[in-house]
Scaffold this motif. Structure first.
Motif, PDB file in Angstrom:
ATOM      1  N   LEU A  96      47.492 -24.510  -1.722  1.00 32.33           N
ATOM      2  CA  LEU A  96      47.749 -25.281  -2.944  1.00 32.33           C
ATOM      3  C   LEU A  96      48.750 -24.569  -3.851  1.00 32.33           C
ATOM      4  O   LEU A  96      48.783 -24.800  -5.066  1.00 32.33           O
ATOM      5  CB  LEU A  96      46.441 -25.515  -3.707  1.00 32.33           C
ATOM      6  N   ALA A  97      49.606 -23.760  -3.285  1.00 28.11           N
ATOM      7  CA  ALA A  97      50.507 -22.915  -4.072  1.00 28.11           C
ATOM      8  C   ALA A  97      51.429 -23.718  -4.991  1.00 28.11           C
ATOM      9  O   ALA A  97      51.794 -23.242  -6.072  1.00 28.11           O
ATOM     10  CB  ALA A  97      51.326 -22.026  -3.148  1.00 28.11           C
ATOM     11  N   ILE A  98      51.801 -24.935  -4.606  1.00 30.00           N
ATOM     12  CA  ILE A  98      52.732 -25.727  -5.426  1.00 30.00           C
ATOM     13  C   ILE A  98      52.001 -26.609  -6.437  1.00 30.00           C
ATOM     14  O   ILE A  98      52.633 -27.378  -7.161  1.00 30.00           O
ATOM     15  CB  ILE A  98      53.648 -26.599  -4.556  1.00 30.00           C
ATOM     16  N   LEU A  99      50.680 -26.491  -6.510  1.00 36.88           N
ATOM     17  CA  LEU A  99      49.899 -27.359  -7.387  1.00 36.88           C
ATOM     18  C   LEU A  99      50.212 -27.113  -8.853  1.00 36.88           C
ATOM     19  O   LEU A  99      50.224 -25.973  -9.333  1.00 36.88           O
ATOM     20  CB  LEU A  99      48.407 -27.134  -7.151  1.00 36.88           C
ATOM     21  N   LYS A 109      55.810 -34.395  -3.071  1.00 41.46           N
ATOM     22  CA  LYS A 109      54.973 -33.194  -3.205  1.00 41.46           C
ATOM     23  C   LYS A 109      53.529 -33.562  -3.529  1.00 41.46           C
ATOM     24  O   LYS A 109      52.590 -32.920  -3.046  1.00 41.46           O
ATOM     25  CB  LYS A 109      55.549 -32.266  -4.275  1.00 41.46           C
ATOM     26  N   ARG A 110      53.340 -34.596  -4.347  1.00 44.57           N
ATOM     27  CA  ARG A 110      51.968 -35.040  -4.635  1.00 44.57           C
ATOM     28  C   ARG A 110      51.275 -35.504  -3.366  1.00 44.57           C
ATOM     29  O   ARG A 110      50.113 -35.173  -3.114  1.00 44.57           O
ATOM     30  CB  ARG A 110      51.979 -36.170  -5.675  1.00 44.57           C
ATOM     31  N   GLU A 111      51.997 -36.280  -2.559  1.00 45.11           N
ATOM     32  CA  GLU A 111      51.430 -36.752  -1.293  1.00 45.11           C
ATOM     33  C   GLU A 111      51.106 -35.576  -0.372  1.00 45.11           C
ATOM     34  O   GLU A 111      50.079 -35.573   0.316  1.00 45.11           O
ATOM     35  CB  GLU A 111      52.412 -37.701  -0.602  1.00 45.11           C
ATOM     36  N   LYS A 112      51.977 -34.581  -0.378  1.00 50.52           N
ATOM     37  CA  LYS A 112      51.775 -33.406   0.468  1.00 50.52           C
ATOM     38  C   LYS A 112      50.525 -32.630   0.049  1.00 50.52           C
ATOM     39  O   LYS A 112      49.857 -32.013   0.885  1.00 50.52           O
ATOM     40  CB  LYS A 112      53.008 -32.506   0.384  1.00 50.52           C
ATOM     41  N   LEU A 113      50.179 -32.686  -1.248  1.00 45.39           N
ATOM     42  CA  LEU A 113      49.035 -31.939  -1.768  1.00 45.39           C
ATOM     43  C   LEU A 113      47.718 -32.693  -1.648  1.00 45.39           C
ATOM     44  O   LEU A 113      46.638 -32.076  -1.667  1.00 45.39           O
ATOM     45  CB  LEU A 113      49.267 -31.598  -3.247  1.00 45.39           C
ATOM     46  N   PHE A 114      47.773 -34.009  -1.534  1.00 47.81           N
ATOM     47  CA  PHE A 114      46.566 -34.831  -1.651  1.00 47.81           C
ATOM     48  C   PHE A 114      45.485 -34.429  -0.654  1.00 47.81           C
ATOM     49  O   PHE A 114      44.337 -34.157  -1.035  1.00 47.81           O
ATOM     50  CB  PHE A 114      46.936 -36.304  -1.471  1.00 47.81           C
ATOM     51  N   GLU A 115      45.819 -34.378   0.625  1.00 50.77           N
ATOM     52  CA  GLU A 115      44.823 -34.028   1.633  1.00 50.77           C
ATOM     53  C   GLU A 115      44.374 -32.569   1.529  1.00 50.77           C
ATOM     54  O   GLU A 115      43.172 -32.285   1.636  1.00 50.77           O
ATOM     55  CB  GLU A 115      45.334 -34.348   3.036  1.00 50.77           C
ATOM     56  N   LEU A 237      44.733 -35.818  -7.438  1.00 52.05           N
ATOM     57  CA  LEU A 237      43.839 -36.775  -6.779  1.00 52.05           C
ATOM     58  C   LEU A 237      43.921 -38.147  -7.439  1.00 52.05           C
ATOM     59  O   LEU A 237      44.027 -39.177  -6.752  1.00 52.05           O
ATOM     60  CB  LEU A 237      42.406 -36.256  -6.812  1.00 52.05           C
ATOM     61  N   ALA A 238      43.860 -38.180  -8.762  1.00 50.66           N
ATOM     62  CA  ALA A 238      43.881 -39.452  -9.477  1.00 50.66           C
ATOM     63  C   ALA A 238      45.220 -40.164  -9.288  1.00 50.66           C
ATOM     64  O   ALA A 238      45.268 -41.375  -9.033  1.00 50.66           O
ATOM     65  CB  ALA A 238      43.609 -39.225 -10.963  1.00 50.66           C
ATOM     66  N   LYS A 239      46.309 -39.414  -9.414  1.00 51.29           N
ATOM     67  CA  LYS A 239      47.643 -40.010  -9.334  1.00 51.29           C
ATOM     68  C   LYS A 239      47.932 -40.571  -7.949  1.00 51.29           C
ATOM     69  O   LYS A 239      48.383 -41.712  -7.807  1.00 51.29           O
ATOM     70  CB  LYS A 239      48.685 -38.951  -9.714  1.00 51.29           C
ATOM     71  N   VAL A 240      47.673 -39.790  -6.907  1.00 48.48           N
ATOM     72  CA  VAL A 240      47.982 -40.258  -5.552  1.00 48.48           C
ATOM     73  C   VAL A 240      47.055 -41.406  -5.152  1.00 48.48           C
ATOM     74  O   VAL A 240      47.491 -42.377  -4.517  1.00 48.48           O
ATOM     75  CB  VAL A 240      47.891 -39.096  -4.544  1.00 48.48           C
ATOM     76  N   TYR A 241      45.781 -41.319  -5.526  1.00 50.25           N
ATOM     77  CA  TYR A 241      44.842 -42.403  -5.218  1.00 50.25           C
ATOM     78  C   TYR A 241      45.347 -43.712  -5.815  1.00 50.25           C
ATOM     79  O   TYR A 241      45.397 -44.748  -5.129  1.00 50.25           O
ATOM     80  CB  TYR A 241      43.466 -42.064  -5.777  1.00 50.25           C
TER      81      TYR A 241
END
Length: 303
Positions: A96-99, A109-115, A237-241
């Protein structure tokens, strides 16, 4: 591993301060989805120095401004070693380094972090408050309700797991507590009566509290999604969902451009409403939608 999947018509038939003027149950259900990694949650790696567990729950919302769709609230708990203020750099060399604040990340990047966020979070919960509820109780109260449900339900579900794992349910040998970190400038009023029935109470040094109670405290963090890792995780989580929901709805309702503007009041969106009409998921309490229903919509007022 415990999966949470629920639809509810109210947070608890609440009589709490924030919702005392609302008629419950609600006409449209709130949808809850999430997961508790029970094994990782109560591992020794997540214990405090005193030997107990005090989990930081980051909470954030997205979707207050759109004319269309749900407002979505997410709550997340990261591993103890990763949960802290962003500037400390606890996420360096982790998946989660780019979070950071989801608004500062590109959609890719948000999509890449979601899972990875869902995979590595000790637990998370996403609460979807639909347009029907927003129209029924207004967007502010709907957002507060979503935050309340996220906070209360996550604490309750974790406390159930904790008590089930203890041989002394009335006086567990390993203390449990929560710190709620709410993005924004205000902490929502929680239903303390409901929480008390589950053995959860607000930490208060001025009052003698029964032994074995699970204690919680809450803090408001202005721009918290850019300041604390747990809030940033909830933000993603909220944004990508919600974005995924709008992309799917864009395919269901061609011509509205929902997959692009994500329901916000852009000129293209307002023009589409004027041309194609109001959809079931449009928020009828918002002025442009009201005007479209009344036939008085002037799309040139929006950009």
């Amino acid at each position: 591993m415990m999966v949470i999947e629920q639809s509810i018509y109210s947070s608890s038939q609440s009589t709490g301060t924030a919702q005392a003027n609302l008629e419950l149950p609600l006409s449209s259900p709130l949808h809850l989805s999430g997961r508790i990694n029970t094994k990782a949650l109560f591992s020794p790696d997540n214990q405090s120095q005193s030997g107990g567990f005090e989990f930081e729950i980051g909470v954030d919302e997205v979707g207050r401004g759109p004319l269309y769709g749900s407002v979505v609230v997410a709550a997340a708990i990261l591993p103890k070693a990763w949960s802290g203020e962003t500037e400390v750099g606890l996420l360096q060399d982790t998946p989660l380094a780019i979070l950071t604040d989801s608004k500062k990340l590109t959609e890719r990047k948000r999509e890449k972090l979601f899972e990875p966020v869902k995979q590595h979070a000790l637990t998370y919960l996403i609460v979807e408050v639909p347009a029907g509820v927003i129209d029924e109780i207004n967007i502010l109260q709907a957002t507060i309700l979503g935050m309340r449900v996220a906070c209360e339900q996550l604490m309750i579900e974790i406390t159930k797991v904790w008590r089930d794992a203890s041989e002394l349910p009335t006086a567990p040998s390993t203390p449990l507590g929560f710190k709620l970190l709410i993005d924004g400038n205000k902490v929502p009023d929680l239903d303390e009566a409901r929480l008390a029935t589950h053995g959860i109470c607000l930490a208060d040094m001025t009052v003698t509290q029964p032994a074995g109670m699970v204690k919680f405290c809450a803090e408001a963090w202005v721009k918290g999604d850019a300041r604390h890792n747990a809030i940033a995780a909830a933000s993603v989580l909220a944004k990508v969902y919600r974005d995924r929901q709008l992309i799917a709805d864009g395919a269901r309702y061609p011509g509205y451009g929902l997959e692009g503007h994500k329901g916000y009041p852009t000129k293209a969106h307002v023009e589409a409403i004027a041309r194609l009409g109001v959809l079931p998921e449009h928020r009828r309490s918002f002025k442009p939608v009201q005007q479209a229903i009344e036939g008085t919509l002037a799309d040139t007022h929006y950009s």
